[in-house]
Design a protein around this motif. Structure first.
Motif, mmCIF file in Angstrom:
data_model
loop_
_atom_site.group_PDB
_atom_site.id
_atom_site.type_symbol
_atom_site.label_atom_id
_atom_site.label_comp_id
_atom_site.label_asym_id
_atom_site.label_seq_id
_atom_site.Cartn_x
_atom_site.Cartn_y
_atom_site.Cartn_z
ATOM 1 N N GLU A 83 -8.473 -0.690 5.243
ATOM 2 C CA GLU A 83 -7.433 -1.710 5.062
ATOM 3 C C GLU A 83 -6.714 -2.104 6.356
ATOM 4 O O GLU A 83 -6.068 -3.155 6.423
ATOM 5 N N GLN A 96 -0.977 7.431 -4.940
ATOM 6 C CA GLN A 96 -1.519 6.686 -6.084
ATOM 7 C C GLN A 96 -0.426 6.404 -7.111
ATOM 8 O O GLN A 96 -0.357 5.313 -7.682
ATOM 9 N N ILE A 118 -0.013 5.349 0.976
ATOM 10 C CA ILE A 118 -1.103 6.200 1.443
ATOM 11 C C ILE A 118 -0.590 7.606 1.737
ATOM 12 O O ILE A 118 0.559 7.799 2.126
ATOM 13 N N TRP A 160 0.840 -1.195 0.000
ATOM 14 C CA TRP A 160 0.000 0.000 0.000
ATOM 15 C C TRP A 160 0.876 1.245 0.000
ATOM 16 O O TRP A 160 1.996 1.247 0.525
ATOM 17 N N GLY A 218 -4.005 4.864 -1.593
ATOM 18 C CA GLY A 218 -5.180 5.225 -0.828
ATOM 19 C C GLY A 218 -5.004 6.489 -0.017
ATOM 20 O O GLY A 218 -3.917 7.058 0.073
ATOM 21 N N TRP A 253 -7.414 4.629 5.039
ATOM 22 C CA TRP A 253 -6.703 3.369 5.283
ATOM 23 C C TRP A 253 -6.983 2.862 6.694
ATOM 24 O O TRP A 253 -7.189 1.666 6.914
#
Length: 388
Positions: free
Chosen positions: A271, A245, A235, A233, A262, A267
Protein backbone atom coordinates in the motif's frame (compact mmCIF):
# COMPACT_ATOMS: atom_id res chain seq x y z
CA UNK A 1 -35.44 10.49 13.74
CA UNK A 2 -31.75 11.06 13.10
CA UNK A 3 -30.12 12.20 16.36
CA UNK A 4 -27.03 13.42 14.49
CA UNK A 5 -26.84 16.38 12.13
CA UNK A 6 -23.94 16.74 9.68
CA UNK A 7 -21.07 18.66 11.22
CA UNK A 8 -22.00 18.14 14.87
CA UNK A 9 -19.70 16.62 17.45
CA UNK A 10 -20.23 13.44 19.43
CA UNK A 11 -21.83 14.45 22.71
CA UNK A 12 -21.97 11.69 25.38
CA UNK A 13 -19.51 11.41 28.23
CA UNK A 14 -17.27 8.78 26.70
CA UNK A 15 -15.50 7.89 29.93
CA UNK A 16 -18.82 7.26 31.67
CA UNK A 17 -20.11 5.21 28.72
CA UNK A 18 -16.96 3.08 28.72
CA UNK A 19 -17.27 2.50 32.46
CA UNK A 20 -20.89 1.42 32.12
CA UNK A 21 -20.10 -0.96 29.28
CA UNK A 22 -17.93 -3.44 31.16
CA UNK A 23 -19.01 -5.10 34.40
CA UNK A 24 -15.60 -6.44 35.36
CA UNK A 25 -16.58 -8.18 38.65
CA UNK A 26 -19.27 -10.21 36.91
CA UNK A 27 -17.05 -10.90 33.92
CA UNK A 28 -14.28 -12.12 36.23
CA UNK A 29 -16.61 -14.39 38.20
CA UNK A 30 -18.35 -16.03 35.25
CA UNK A 31 -15.23 -16.49 33.13
CA UNK A 32 -13.29 -17.95 36.07
CA UNK A 33 -16.02 -20.51 36.70
CA UNK A 34 -16.18 -21.61 33.07
CA UNK A 35 -12.42 -21.68 32.57
CA UNK A 36 -11.96 -23.79 35.70
CA UNK A 37 -14.61 -26.25 34.47
CA UNK A 38 -13.04 -26.49 31.01
CA UNK A 39 -9.52 -27.01 32.34
CA UNK A 40 -10.70 -29.94 34.49
CA UNK A 41 -11.49 -31.92 31.35
CA UNK A 42 -8.48 -34.27 30.90
CA UNK A 43 -8.69 -33.95 27.13
CA UNK A 44 -7.62 -30.31 27.37
CA UNK A 45 -4.25 -31.18 28.89
CA UNK A 46 -3.65 -33.84 26.23
CA UNK A 47 -4.04 -31.30 23.41
CA UNK A 48 -0.93 -30.78 21.30
CA UNK A 49 -2.17 -28.00 19.03
CA UNK A 50 -4.68 -25.18 19.44
CA UNK A 51 -6.61 -23.63 16.58
CA UNK A 52 -8.56 -20.43 17.16
CA UNK A 53 -11.37 -19.66 14.75
CA UNK A 54 -13.80 -16.79 14.38
CA UNK A 55 -15.23 -14.17 12.06
CA UNK A 56 -14.91 -10.40 12.29
CA UNK A 57 -14.14 -9.18 15.80
CA UNK A 58 -13.92 -12.77 17.04
CA UNK A 59 -11.16 -13.54 14.54
CA UNK A 60 -9.33 -10.33 15.40
CA UNK A 61 -9.37 -11.27 19.09
CA UNK A 62 -7.93 -14.68 18.26
CA UNK A 63 -5.17 -13.07 16.22
CA UNK A 64 -4.40 -10.78 19.12
CA UNK A 65 -4.01 -13.48 21.77
CA UNK A 66 -2.29 -16.18 19.70
CA UNK A 67 1.29 -14.88 20.26
CA UNK A 68 0.77 -14.89 24.05
CA UNK A 69 -0.82 -18.34 23.91
CA UNK A 70 2.28 -19.79 22.24
CA UNK A 71 4.51 -18.40 24.95
CA UNK A 72 2.28 -19.37 27.86
CA UNK A 73 1.43 -22.89 26.70
CA UNK A 74 4.44 -24.06 24.71
CA UNK A 75 2.08 -25.35 22.02
CA UNK A 76 1.54 -24.72 18.35
CA UNK A 77 -1.25 -22.09 18.22
CA UNK A 78 -2.87 -20.90 15.02
CA UNK A 79 -5.53 -18.27 14.48
CA UNK A 80 -7.70 -18.69 11.39
CA UNK A 81 -10.89 -17.30 9.97
CA UNK A 82 -13.87 -19.48 10.73
CA UNK A 83 -14.23 -20.24 7.02
CA UNK A 84 -10.63 -21.34 6.64
CA UNK A 85 -10.75 -23.43 9.80
CA UNK A 86 -14.08 -25.09 8.99
CA UNK A 87 -13.77 -25.74 5.27
CA UNK A 88 -10.01 -26.12 4.78
CA UNK A 89 -8.40 -27.13 8.07
CA UNK A 90 -11.00 -29.51 9.46
CA UNK A 91 -10.10 -32.42 7.13
CA UNK A 92 -6.63 -32.34 8.72
CA UNK A 93 -7.81 -32.28 12.35
CA UNK A 94 -7.41 -35.14 14.80
CA UNK A 95 -7.84 -36.11 18.48
CA UNK A 96 -4.75 -34.19 19.59
CA UNK A 97 -6.20 -30.86 18.43
CA UNK A 98 -8.16 -28.36 20.52
CA UNK A 99 -10.39 -26.14 18.39
CA UNK A 100 -11.58 -22.89 19.98
CA UNK A 101 -14.52 -21.37 18.13
CA UNK A 102 -15.39 -17.78 19.07
CA UNK A 103 -18.77 -16.17 18.41
CA UNK A 104 -20.31 -13.34 20.42
CA UNK A 105 -23.85 -14.33 19.48
CA UNK A 106 -23.21 -18.06 19.35
CA UNK A 107 -25.25 -18.23 16.16
CA UNK A 108 -22.70 -17.58 13.40
CA UNK A 109 -22.96 -20.29 10.74
CA UNK A 110 -19.21 -20.73 10.35
CA UNK A 111 -18.55 -20.76 14.10
CA UNK A 112 -21.09 -23.55 14.53
CA UNK A 113 -19.80 -25.39 11.50
CA UNK A 114 -16.25 -25.19 12.85
CA UNK A 115 -17.34 -27.07 15.97
CA UNK A 116 -19.39 -29.69 14.11
CA UNK A 117 -16.62 -30.48 11.63
CA UNK A 118 -13.93 -30.55 14.31
CA UNK A 119 -15.96 -32.99 16.38
CA UNK A 120 -16.52 -35.09 13.28
CA UNK A 121 -12.73 -35.43 13.04
CA UNK A 122 -12.36 -36.32 16.71
CA UNK A 123 -10.93 -32.98 17.85
CA UNK A 124 -11.90 -31.42 21.18
CA UNK A 125 -13.95 -28.23 20.84
CA UNK A 126 -14.32 -25.18 23.06
CA UNK A 127 -16.86 -22.44 22.37
CA UNK A 128 -16.23 -18.89 23.61
CA UNK A 129 -19.50 -17.00 23.41
CA UNK A 130 -21.78 -14.42 24.93
CA UNK A 131 -24.82 -16.70 24.75
CA UNK A 132 -25.46 -19.82 26.82
CA UNK A 133 -28.60 -20.57 24.80
CA UNK A 134 -27.12 -20.22 21.32
CA UNK A 135 -26.24 -23.12 19.06
CA UNK A 136 -22.50 -22.83 19.69
CA UNK A 137 -22.92 -23.34 23.44
CA UNK A 138 -25.04 -26.42 22.80
CA UNK A 139 -22.75 -27.99 20.22
CA UNK A 140 -19.24 -27.43 21.62
CA UNK A 141 -17.73 -29.98 24.00
CA UNK A 142 -16.72 -27.23 26.41
CA UNK A 143 -17.87 -23.64 26.83
CA UNK A 144 -16.49 -20.39 28.22
CA UNK A 145 -19.22 -17.82 28.64
CA UNK A 146 -18.23 -14.16 28.63
CA UNK A 147 -21.16 -12.08 29.87
CA UNK A 148 -21.83 -8.51 28.74
CA UNK A 149 -24.81 -6.41 29.82
CA UNK A 150 -27.10 -5.69 26.87
CA UNK A 151 -28.66 -2.64 28.50
CA UNK A 152 -26.24 0.01 29.74
CA UNK A 153 -28.56 3.01 29.87
CA UNK A 154 -27.37 4.74 26.71
CA UNK A 155 -29.48 6.03 23.79
CA UNK A 156 -30.00 3.46 21.05
CA UNK A 157 -28.25 5.48 18.35
CA UNK A 158 -24.83 4.82 19.85
CA UNK A 159 -25.33 2.25 22.62
CA UNK A 160 -24.51 -0.60 20.24
CA UNK A 161 -21.03 0.84 19.68
CA UNK A 162 -20.22 0.54 23.34
CA UNK A 163 -21.74 -2.94 23.44
CA UNK A 164 -19.41 -3.99 20.60
CA UNK A 165 -16.52 -2.47 22.53
CA UNK A 166 -17.49 -4.37 25.69
CA UNK A 167 -17.88 -7.64 23.77
CA UNK A 168 -14.40 -7.32 22.31
CA UNK A 169 -12.84 -6.71 25.71
CA UNK A 170 -14.82 -9.58 27.22
CA UNK A 171 -13.69 -12.03 24.52
CA UNK A 172 -10.07 -10.99 25.01
CA UNK A 173 -10.47 -11.44 28.77
CA UNK A 174 -11.98 -14.90 28.34
CA UNK A 175 -9.30 -16.04 25.92
CA UNK A 176 -6.42 -14.69 27.98
CA UNK A 177 -7.89 -16.31 31.11
CA UNK A 178 -8.14 -19.69 29.42
CA UNK A 179 -4.64 -19.39 27.96
CA UNK A 180 -3.13 -18.62 31.35
CA UNK A 181 -4.99 -21.47 33.03
CA UNK A 182 -3.82 -23.96 30.40
CA UNK A 183 -0.27 -22.65 30.70
CA UNK A 184 -0.34 -23.38 34.43
CA UNK A 185 -1.84 -26.82 33.87
CA UNK A 186 0.91 -27.68 31.39
CA UNK A 187 3.61 -26.43 33.77
CA UNK A 188 4.77 -23.79 31.32
CA UNK A 189 3.98 -20.90 33.69
CA UNK A 190 3.40 -20.79 37.45
CA UNK A 191 0.51 -19.53 39.58
CA UNK A 192 2.35 -16.34 40.45
CA UNK A 193 2.79 -15.46 36.79
CA UNK A 194 -0.87 -16.26 36.10
CA UNK A 195 -2.06 -14.03 38.95
CA UNK A 196 0.24 -11.22 37.85
CA UNK A 197 -0.97 -11.36 34.26
CA UNK A 198 -4.63 -11.49 35.25
CA UNK A 199 -4.08 -8.46 37.49
CA UNK A 200 -2.48 -6.58 34.58
CA UNK A 201 -5.33 -7.59 32.25
CA UNK A 202 -7.96 -6.40 34.70
CA UNK A 203 -6.05 -3.18 35.36
CA UNK A 204 -5.98 -2.53 31.61
CA UNK A 205 -9.73 -3.03 31.36
CA UNK A 206 -10.29 -0.82 34.39
CA UNK A 207 -8.13 1.94 32.87
CA UNK A 208 -10.18 2.19 29.66
CA UNK A 209 -12.34 5.08 30.81
CA UNK A 210 -9.40 7.22 31.92
CA UNK A 211 -7.49 6.50 28.70
CA UNK A 212 -10.57 7.32 26.62
CA UNK A 213 -11.03 10.63 28.42
CA UNK A 214 -7.37 11.53 27.89
CA UNK A 215 -7.17 10.80 24.16
CA UNK A 216 -10.69 11.82 23.07
CA UNK A 217 -9.92 15.53 22.49
CA UNK A 218 -7.20 14.61 20.01
CA UNK A 219 -9.54 12.17 18.25
CA UNK A 220 -12.29 14.79 18.01
CA UNK A 221 -9.87 17.26 16.46
CA UNK A 222 -8.59 14.63 14.04
CA UNK A 223 -12.15 13.75 12.99
CA UNK A 224 -12.76 17.41 12.12
CA UNK A 225 -9.50 17.56 10.17
CA UNK A 226 -10.13 14.40 8.16
CA UNK A 227 -13.45 15.69 6.82
CA UNK A 228 -14.60 13.50 3.94
CA UNK A 229 -11.68 11.07 4.11
CA UNK A 230 -12.76 7.83 2.42
CA UNK A 231 -9.94 5.45 3.34
CA UNK A 232 -8.02 4.80 6.55
CA UNK A 233 -5.45 2.07 7.06
CA UNK A 234 -4.59 0.48 10.39
CA UNK A 235 -1.43 -1.60 10.54
CA UNK A 236 0.40 -3.60 13.20
CA UNK A 237 2.53 -6.68 13.80
CA UNK A 238 2.41 -9.60 16.22
CA UNK A 239 -0.45 -9.10 18.70
CA UNK A 240 -1.13 -5.73 17.06
CA UNK A 241 -2.03 -7.40 13.76
CA UNK A 242 -5.41 -8.33 15.22
CA UNK A 243 -5.74 -4.89 16.80
CA UNK A 244 -5.15 -3.27 13.43
CA UNK A 245 -7.83 -5.41 11.80
CA UNK A 246 -10.27 -4.57 14.57
CA UNK A 247 -9.56 -0.84 14.29
CA UNK A 248 -10.04 -0.90 10.53
CA UNK A 249 -13.33 -2.77 10.86
CA UNK A 250 -14.85 0.01 12.94
CA UNK A 251 -14.51 2.48 10.05
CA UNK A 252 -16.53 0.43 7.59
CA UNK A 253 -19.01 -0.77 10.20
CA UNK A 254 -19.88 2.67 11.49
CA UNK A 255 -19.33 5.24 8.73
CA UNK A 256 -18.97 3.41 6.34
CA UNK A 257 -15.63 4.23 4.72
CA UNK A 258 -12.78 1.99 3.62
CA UNK A 259 -11.18 0.72 6.81
CA UNK A 260 -8.27 -1.46 5.74
CA UNK A 261 -6.34 -3.51 8.27
CA UNK A 262 -2.94 -4.89 7.44
CA UNK A 263 0.43 -6.20 8.49
CA UNK A 264 3.00 -3.58 9.46
CA UNK A 265 5.69 -4.93 7.16
CA UNK A 266 3.46 -5.82 4.23
CA UNK A 267 2.08 -2.28 4.11
CA UNK A 268 5.56 -1.08 3.15
CA UNK A 269 5.67 -3.60 0.31
CA UNK A 270 2.19 -2.92 -1.05
CA UNK A 271 0.00 0.00 0.00
CA UNK A 272 2.97 2.35 0.33
CA UNK A 273 2.79 2.83 -3.43
CA UNK A 274 -0.65 4.39 -3.09
CA UNK A 275 0.80 6.89 -0.65
CA UNK A 276 3.28 7.97 -3.31
CA UNK A 277 0.32 9.06 -5.45
CA UNK A 278 -2.26 10.00 -2.83
CA UNK A 279 -0.02 12.02 -0.53
CA UNK A 280 -2.01 13.44 2.39
CA UNK A 281 -5.02 11.38 1.42
CA UNK A 282 -3.10 8.36 2.77
CA UNK A 283 -4.00 8.20 6.45
CA UNK A 284 -2.29 5.32 8.24
CA UNK A 285 -2.93 4.41 11.87
CA UNK A 286 0.21 2.66 13.11
CA UNK A 287 -0.29 0.46 16.18
CA UNK A 288 3.06 0.68 17.94
CA UNK A 289 3.26 -0.76 21.47
CA UNK A 290 6.73 -1.28 22.97
CA UNK A 291 8.02 -4.62 21.79
CA UNK A 292 9.51 -6.64 18.97
CA UNK A 293 8.39 -4.44 16.07
CA UNK A 294 8.64 -0.94 17.55
CA UNK A 295 11.75 -0.08 15.53
CA UNK A 296 10.01 -1.13 12.32
CA UNK A 297 6.96 0.95 13.24
CA UNK A 298 9.23 3.95 13.56
CA UNK A 299 10.67 3.30 10.11
CA UNK A 300 7.22 2.89 8.60
CA UNK A 301 6.08 6.21 10.07
CA UNK A 302 9.14 7.88 8.58
CA UNK A 303 8.31 6.32 5.21
CA UNK A 304 4.69 7.47 5.33
CA UNK A 305 5.79 11.00 6.13
CA UNK A 306 8.44 10.99 3.42
CA UNK A 307 5.83 10.03 0.82
CA UNK A 308 3.51 12.85 1.93
CA UNK A 309 1.06 10.68 3.86
CA UNK A 310 -0.29 11.18 7.36
CA UNK A 311 0.74 8.66 10.03
CA UNK A 312 -1.35 8.45 13.21
CA UNK A 313 0.83 6.69 15.78
CA UNK A 314 -0.80 4.86 18.69
CA UNK A 315 1.89 4.17 21.27
CA UNK A 316 2.80 4.31 24.95
CA UNK A 317 4.84 7.50 24.80
CA UNK A 318 8.21 7.31 26.48
CA UNK A 319 11.53 7.65 24.75
CA UNK A 320 10.50 6.16 21.39
CA UNK A 321 10.76 8.76 18.62
CA UNK A 322 8.44 9.05 15.62
CA UNK A 323 9.80 11.92 13.52
CA UNK A 324 7.34 12.92 10.84
CA UNK A 325 4.25 11.54 12.60
CA UNK A 326 1.17 13.56 11.76
CA UNK A 327 -0.27 12.79 15.19
CA UNK A 328 1.05 10.77 18.11
CA UNK A 329 -1.56 9.31 20.45
CA UNK A 330 0.12 8.56 23.77
CA UNK A 331 -2.00 6.03 25.66
CA UNK A 332 -0.01 6.57 28.83
CA UNK A 333 0.09 2.86 29.66
CA UNK A 334 3.01 0.53 30.28
CA UNK A 335 1.12 -2.60 29.29
CA UNK A 336 3.40 -5.08 27.53
CA UNK A 337 3.10 -6.05 23.91
CA UNK A 338 1.41 -9.41 24.54
CA UNK A 339 -1.51 -7.75 26.35
CA UNK A 340 -1.63 -4.61 24.21
CA UNK A 341 -4.76 -5.70 22.25
CA UNK A 342 -6.74 -4.79 25.38
CA UNK A 343 -5.96 -1.07 25.02
CA UNK A 344 -4.55 -0.08 21.64
CA UNK A 345 -7.89 -0.19 19.83
CA UNK A 346 -9.32 2.75 21.82
CA UNK A 347 -8.21 5.70 19.64
CA UNK A 348 -9.80 4.18 16.54
CA UNK A 349 -13.02 3.58 18.47
CA UNK A 350 -13.19 7.22 19.51
CA UNK A 351 -12.12 8.58 16.14
CA UNK A 352 -14.87 6.78 14.25
CA UNK A 353 -17.50 7.88 16.76
CA UNK A 354 -16.63 11.50 16.11
CA UNK A 355 -16.35 10.99 12.36
CA UNK A 356 -19.75 9.32 12.21
CA UNK A 357 -21.39 12.03 14.27
CA UNK A 358 -19.92 14.74 12.05
CA UNK A 359 -21.14 12.87 8.96
CA UNK A 360 -24.69 12.63 10.35
CA UNK A 361 -24.72 8.82 10.52
CA UNK A 362 -27.99 7.98 12.36
CA UNK A 363 -27.08 4.63 13.94
CA UNK A 364 -23.72 3.26 14.96
CA UNK A 365 -22.99 0.69 13.69
CA UNK A 366 -25.16 0.38 10.59
CA UNK A 367 -28.13 -1.98 10.72
CA UNK A 368 -28.06 -5.13 8.60
CA UNK A 369 -30.72 -5.15 5.89
CA UNK A 370 -31.18 -8.92 6.13
CA UNK A 371 -31.28 -9.19 9.91
CA UNK A 372 -28.53 -11.74 10.43
CA UNK A 373 -29.36 -14.07 7.56
CA UNK A 374 -26.04 -13.78 5.75
CA UNK A 375 -23.95 -14.64 8.80
CA UNK A 376 -26.29 -16.92 10.75
CA UNK A 377 -28.59 -18.71 8.29
CA UNK A 378 -26.30 -20.09 5.61
CA UNK A 379 -25.46 -23.72 4.87
CA UNK A 380 -23.76 -25.50 7.77
CA UNK A 381 -21.88 -28.72 7.04
CA UNK A 382 -21.98 -31.39 9.73
CA UNK A 383 -19.35 -33.76 8.42
CA UNK A 384 -15.90 -33.22 6.95
CA UNK A 385 -16.31 -36.27 4.71
CA UNK A 386 -17.31 -34.15 1.70
CA UNK A 387 -14.26 -31.86 2.04
CA UNK A 388 -10.96 -32.57 0.32
Amino acid sequence: MNPFKPGQTFSPDVAAAVTRSVDLPNLRRVVAEHVAAAIRDPRVKRSQRILLGGSGDSWFAGMGVAPAFRRWMGLVVESKTAMELARYESPLLGPSDLVISVSNSGSSSRARETVLLAKDRGALTLGVTGSLTGALAKQADLIVHRPVAEEIGLPAHYARCFLNFAEYLAVLYALYSFGLALGVQRGRINLEFQANQLARIEAAIGAQAAIAARVEPAMAALAAELGDQDTIWAIGAGPSRGTAQYCAAKFHEQMPINGIGGDLEEWAHLEYFLTLKWGARSVVMVIAPPGNSLDRAQEIVHGVSGAGGRAIVVDAGGAAAFPGAHLRVDLGTDIDEWLSPLVYHLPAQLLVLHMAARAGIPFLPLRRHDGTWLIAKGIVLETAATLS
